[in-house]
Design a protein around this motif. Sequence first.
Motif, PDB file in Angstrom:
ATOM      1  N   ARG A 180      44.132  40.426  42.873  1.00 47.74           N
ATOM      2  CA  ARG A 180      42.747  40.888  42.886  1.00 47.74           C
ATOM      3  C   ARG A 180      42.720  42.293  43.461  1.00 47.74           C
ATOM      4  O   ARG A 180      43.693  42.764  44.046  1.00 47.74           O
ATOM      5  CB  ARG A 180      41.865  39.959  43.740  1.00 47.74           C
ATOM      6  CG  ARG A 180      41.748  38.545  43.207  1.00 47.74           C
ATOM      7  CD  ARG A 180      40.642  37.765  43.894  1.00 47.74           C
ATOM      8  NE  ARG A 180      40.617  36.385  43.409  1.00 47.74           N
ATOM      9  CZ  ARG A 180      41.088  35.347  44.086  1.00 47.74           C
ATOM     10  NH1 ARG A 180      41.597  35.522  45.309  1.00 47.74           N
ATOM     11  NH2 ARG A 180      41.051  34.138  43.561  1.00 47.74           N
ATOM     12  N   PHE A 181      41.581  42.948  43.280  1.00 57.91           N
ATOM     13  CA  PHE A 181      41.422  44.264  43.897  1.00 57.91           C
ATOM     14  C   PHE A 181      41.299  44.119  45.403  1.00 57.91           C
ATOM     15  O   PHE A 181      40.782  43.114  45.911  1.00 57.91           O
ATOM     16  CB  PHE A 181      40.192  44.970  43.336  1.00 57.91           C
ATOM     17  CG  PHE A 181      40.400  45.574  41.978  1.00 57.91           C
ATOM     18  CD1 PHE A 181      41.154  46.730  41.826  1.00 57.91           C
ATOM     19  CD2 PHE A 181      39.846  44.978  40.853  1.00 57.91           C
ATOM     20  CE1 PHE A 181      41.354  47.286  40.569  1.00 57.91           C
ATOM     21  CE2 PHE A 181      40.037  45.530  39.591  1.00 57.91           C
ATOM     22  CZ  PHE A 181      40.803  46.689  39.444  1.00 57.91           C
ATOM     23  N   ILE A 182      41.772  45.122  46.106  1.00 58.55           N
ATOM     24  CA  ILE A 182      41.646  45.136  47.563  1.00 58.55           C
ATOM     25  C   ILE A 182      40.174  45.122  47.958  1.00 58.55           C
ATOM     26  O   ILE A 182      39.761  44.408  48.878  1.00 58.55           O
ATOM     27  CB  ILE A 182      42.348  46.385  48.144  1.00 58.55           C
ATOM     28  CG1 ILE A 182      43.852  46.338  47.862  1.00 58.55           C
ATOM     29  CG2 ILE A 182      42.092  46.492  49.649  1.00 58.55           C
ATOM     30  CD1 ILE A 182      44.583  47.622  48.204  1.00 58.55           C
ATOM     31  N   ASN A 183      39.380  45.902  47.253  1.00 61.44           N
ATOM     32  CA  ASN A 183      37.946  45.967  47.526  1.00 61.44           C
ATOM     33  C   ASN A 183      37.251  44.748  46.933  1.00 61.44           C
ATOM     34  O   ASN A 183      37.249  44.550  45.711  1.00 61.44           O
ATOM     35  CB  ASN A 183      37.366  47.254  46.936  1.00 61.44           C
ATOM     36  CG  ASN A 183      35.928  47.486  47.340  1.00 61.44           C
ATOM     37  OD1 ASN A 183      35.045  46.693  47.027  1.00 61.44           O
ATOM     38  ND2 ASN A 183      35.677  48.580  48.043  1.00 61.44           N
ATOM     39  N   GLU A 184      36.661  43.925  47.761  1.00 49.61           N
ATOM     40  CA  GLU A 184      36.005  42.700  47.298  1.00 49.61           C
ATOM     41  C   GLU A 184      34.822  42.994  46.381  1.00 49.61           C
ATOM     42  O   GLU A 184      34.468  42.184  45.518  1.00 49.61           O
ATOM     43  CB  GLU A 184      35.534  41.863  48.493  1.00 49.61           C
ATOM     44  CG  GLU A 184      36.632  41.023  49.119  1.00 49.61           C
ATOM     45  CD  GLU A 184      37.189  40.000  48.139  1.00 49.61           C
ATOM     46  OE1 GLU A 184      36.406  39.304  47.472  1.00 49.61           O
ATOM     47  OE2 GLU A 184      38.421  39.903  48.029  1.00 49.61           O
ATOM     48  N   GLY A 185      34.210  44.170  46.560  1.00 43.96           N
ATOM     49  CA  GLY A 185      33.093  44.529  45.701  1.00 43.96           C
ATOM     50  C   GLY A 185      33.512  44.667  44.239  1.00 43.96           C
ATOM     51  O   GLY A 185      32.732  44.356  43.329  1.00 43.96           O
ATOM     52  N   LEU A 186      34.738  45.108  43.999  1.00 43.67           N
ATOM     53  CA  LEU A 186      35.235  45.220  42.627  1.00 43.67           C
ATOM     54  C   LEU A 186      35.434  43.846  42.008  1.00 43.67           C
ATOM     55  O   LEU A 186      35.084  43.616  40.841  1.00 43.67           O
ATOM     56  CB  LEU A 186      36.551  46.006  42.615  1.00 43.67           C
ATOM     57  CG  LEU A 186      36.452  47.487  42.971  1.00 43.67           C
ATOM     58  CD1 LEU A 186      37.846  48.108  43.044  1.00 43.67           C
ATOM     59  CD2 LEU A 186      35.595  48.231  41.956  1.00 43.67           C
ATOM     60  N   ASN A 187      35.987  42.915  42.776  1.00 41.61           N
ATOM     61  CA  ASN A 187      36.167  41.550  42.271  1.00 41.61           C
ATOM     62  C   ASN A 187      34.820  40.901  41.964  1.00 41.61           C
ATOM     63  O   ASN A 187      34.656  40.232  40.932  1.00 41.61           O
ATOM     64  CB  ASN A 187      36.934  40.713  43.292  1.00 41.61           C
ATOM     65  CG  ASN A 187      38.297  41.291  43.605  1.00 41.61           C
ATOM     66  OD1 ASN A 187      39.020  41.728  42.717  1.00 41.61           O
ATOM     67  ND2 ASN A 187      38.660  41.305  44.880  1.00 41.61           N
TER      68      ASN A 187
END
Length: 345
Positions: A180-187
Amino acid sequence: MIKLPLSFGAALAISLCCSSSIPLPRAKSATKSLFLPYSSPPCPSAIATDLLSVLGSKNDASAVDKMEATRIWSCLRFLVPFSTEILKIRSDPRSNRFHAEDSGFSRGRMEIRRRSLREEDERIRWPPEPVMELARLAVDSGGDPAAIQAALDPAVLKIPDVEGLEEDKCQLTRTPYGRRFINEGLNAYLAFLFELISDRSPMIGLNINLSRYDLFHGHIFLAPDTGRLGILFHAREYPAYEKNIFPINMGYCQRGSCLAYDDSMNLRNILWLAPLPCNRTKGWLAPGVLVALDAHPGGIIYDCLVPEYVNYVRTIYEDDLGYNVADVNYFNIADTPSSRRIFIC
């Protein structure tokens, strides 16, 4: 009733997403109509470029041949209005999902729903900051897939056993693990895209389910000329085997499918484009886009972007649109936040 020789069954794959079968090499040419009113441009690269242009900046759109642009526009079915003007969803005769008289909504509740729809539209046109930053990174890197891949968390996640995958010996993803992306907002935004596509699909005459047979994956790509970030989603992935309608054996992952093969296959390719940043200033050249590409026979999308050997299932390939970055998958895992349902391979 459409019939296809059974001998084609082993040679036909709906997409490049891995399953238990080995995908065939890409075809080098696509079918063309013999009765076009003008000489059609080379397929598929020129049409792919022009498709992205008409959905891009005003300058890019104006550079596309007018007759060709008209043919492209005739094959676009928007899930979010392309214009900055909000279109009235309830005026679409193909959908009555939001009709007050059909749903029993009060005027107050309908106003709340309209406000929610406008907010969803704006999340596509102008996404949250993490998505905007990723879109700018894609352009600033010159369209380098490695720049996007570097934003992924190195932690490896096992692909979950959902909807009987292991029992059916089905591997839906390229690898048995994902990230997953490090940034949770992207997920969270990726999950929002899957869910919005499913929610709005009836607006264009398509009822999409977030399941292993229908919509569960998309292909992240970067446009070659601009570096624009996009995802090509594939719905209708595993239609049910039916002797007279869909006589194609697609392997283990098709087992248990009740998904009917019909004209909705024309709309199985759904394109999301992030907003397009200017590479010289901090400004933006075009808002985000969410649109189904109508691949009906005779249309320019079908003629130039659907390879002949998969024209029965209307598959468009992401590498015709740009440089492949990764696959993004959404799995319906019970009692799990949407962002945790995303697996990038």
